[in-house]
Design a protein around this motif. Sequence first.
Motif, short mmCIF file in Angstrom:
data_model
loop_
_atom_site.label_atom_id
_atom_site.label_comp_id
_atom_site.label_asym_id
_atom_site.label_seq_id
_atom_site.Cartn_x
_atom_site.Cartn_y
_atom_site.Cartn_z
N TYR A 37 -7.70 -4.47 -7.00
CA TYR A 37 -8.33 -3.36 -6.27
C TYR A 37 -7.74 -2.02 -6.68
N GLU A 38 -6.43 -1.98 -6.91
CA GLU A 38 -5.78 -0.74 -7.32
C GLU A 38 -6.30 -0.29 -8.69
N ASN A 97 0.82 -1.22 0.00
CA ASN A 97 0.00 0.00 0.00
C ASN A 97 0.85 1.26 0.00
N LEU A 141 -9.13 -0.80 -9.88
CA LEU A 141 -10.50 -0.31 -9.71
C LEU A 141 -10.53 1.15 -9.25
N ARG A 142 -9.39 1.67 -8.81
CA ARG A 142 -9.32 3.09 -8.44
C ARG A 142 -9.59 3.99 -9.65
N ASP A 169 -15.81 -11.11 -5.23
CA ASP A 169 -16.04 -10.63 -3.87
C ASP A 169 -16.86 -9.35 -3.92
N SER A 213 -17.68 -2.10 -7.09
CA SER A 213 -16.95 -1.27 -8.05
C SER A 213 -17.57 -1.37 -9.43
N LYS A 268 -4.40 -9.79 -5.59
CA LYS A 268 -5.74 -9.31 -5.25
C LYS A 268 -5.73 -7.79 -5.12
N LYS A 269 -4.70 -7.25 -4.48
CA LYS A 269 -4.61 -5.80 -4.32
C LYS A 269 -4.37 -5.12 -5.66
N SER A 298 -22.53 -11.10 -3.27
CA SER A 298 -22.13 -9.99 -4.14
C SER A 298 -23.34 -9.24 -4.66
N ASN A 325 -16.25 -6.28 -2.98
CA ASN A 325 -15.58 -5.05 -3.42
C ASN A 325 -15.62 -4.90 -4.93
N ILE A 326 -15.38 -6.01 -5.63
CA ILE A 326 -15.41 -5.97 -7.09
C ILE A 326 -16.84 -5.72 -7.57
#
Length: 429
Positions: free
Chosen positions: A166-167, A109, A169-170, A194, A200, A162-163, A234, A196-197
């Motif tokens: 997520y990044e 991070n 998706l920013r 999941d 997004s 995985k991160k 989800s 979060n996806i």
Amino acid sequence: MARFSGKIVGYNQGNNVIIVDPQGNIPDDTLQLKNDGSFNTAVKVDGPTELIFSIEQPQVSFKIYATQNSSAKMTIVPRQVKDNEYVADVNYDGDNKEVFSYIQTYDFNNIISEKFSDESIKKMGFAKFRDSLRNELFELKKTLALLKDKVFKVSKEAEWEKKYVYELLRYVPFEEKEDKEFTLWFNSIDYNADENIAISYVARSYHLASMSGNNNYDVDFIKDLPRIFSNKESYYAAADAHIVNVMAKAPVNTDQIYSTYKKLYAGHESDIPDYVKESYEEAKRNVAGKSAPDFEMEDVNGNKIKLSDLKGKTIYIDVWATWCGPCKIEIPNMFNLAEHYKDDNTVFLVSISIDQDTDRWKNTMNLIENKPSNWGQYHVIGALDSDFCKRYNIVGIPRFMLIDRDGKVVSLDAPRPGQPETISLIDQQ
């Protein structure tokens, strides 16, 4: 059990010291410390786990690594590096020492946030952002080569992959029009992987649709959710997040949208989260044509003013914070909009900061030179917990709103200051 013992140098009696599992799989362990700051504790772990060792005062934290039956002894010395900012110098001895040293140096991070600010991501576009991020991840994985703990290396690579998703998706809020490369990548991932996806995916779809001007999008999209998502968790997470986001803007067709949403819970409406129900009730109170809820704000000198004090003018409101990258990108557009109306005393622009750190906001204001007099800069105490944010259901920023001269809501989801329809909407009031 993983055992940790040691001493916090300069420990102040009464301050909490906690070992936290960021994944939430292990209950927090509040340490019982002796007067001299020494401690001895055991944490039940089922397998290799990264934990956070957190000291309340001075506020400092660092990561530790635990495995079954591991043992370690630490001497911890909090050290001040800036005003109200501390780090921990840790002398670590025992099992997993190599991994402990590694995770203090290589934090995904921190490394990524330093290299990819919101502003830089918007400028480079998705394809360049994706390729640059992948290169950084490749270089980061190379640092694992010298470690002996194979289980840690495998788990760390999986975590970083995985991160990485997520990044990427920013990039969602930065599309001014559909980015085909982003669409191609988005369609290659599993929306059901999941929550979060899933959320997004909905946020991006909503963002693109809001730019298209399709007023029926919310109803149509909610109806389509069962087709898009096969994973129940989800599916409901996406639906709940979407409806709260929509209700926060109090659309004219609030009742129709919420009625469509309720049908997703047909037969078990009692499962609708309370926070969703509350967002709907708040939206009904704030739809277009209703009197805008009054609230108090203050300028950089501490002078207080209420929204009602501005009655008689058309008020365009920008809700932002210094930590919000997309918000700061809009500052030049706010400046241009204020310049456009500088000779019109019936229009007033208001930027409202929800920063928790008031000094940081004031310092930022000092950097904005020659602000037009019809652009008011204000702050509300309490950030997202402020009365203002609660009354207007502010759950995300930037947020733009328009209040007419009679103090009634025109829109709690007004176009951004740089969009051409903004001036047209203001001029209609």
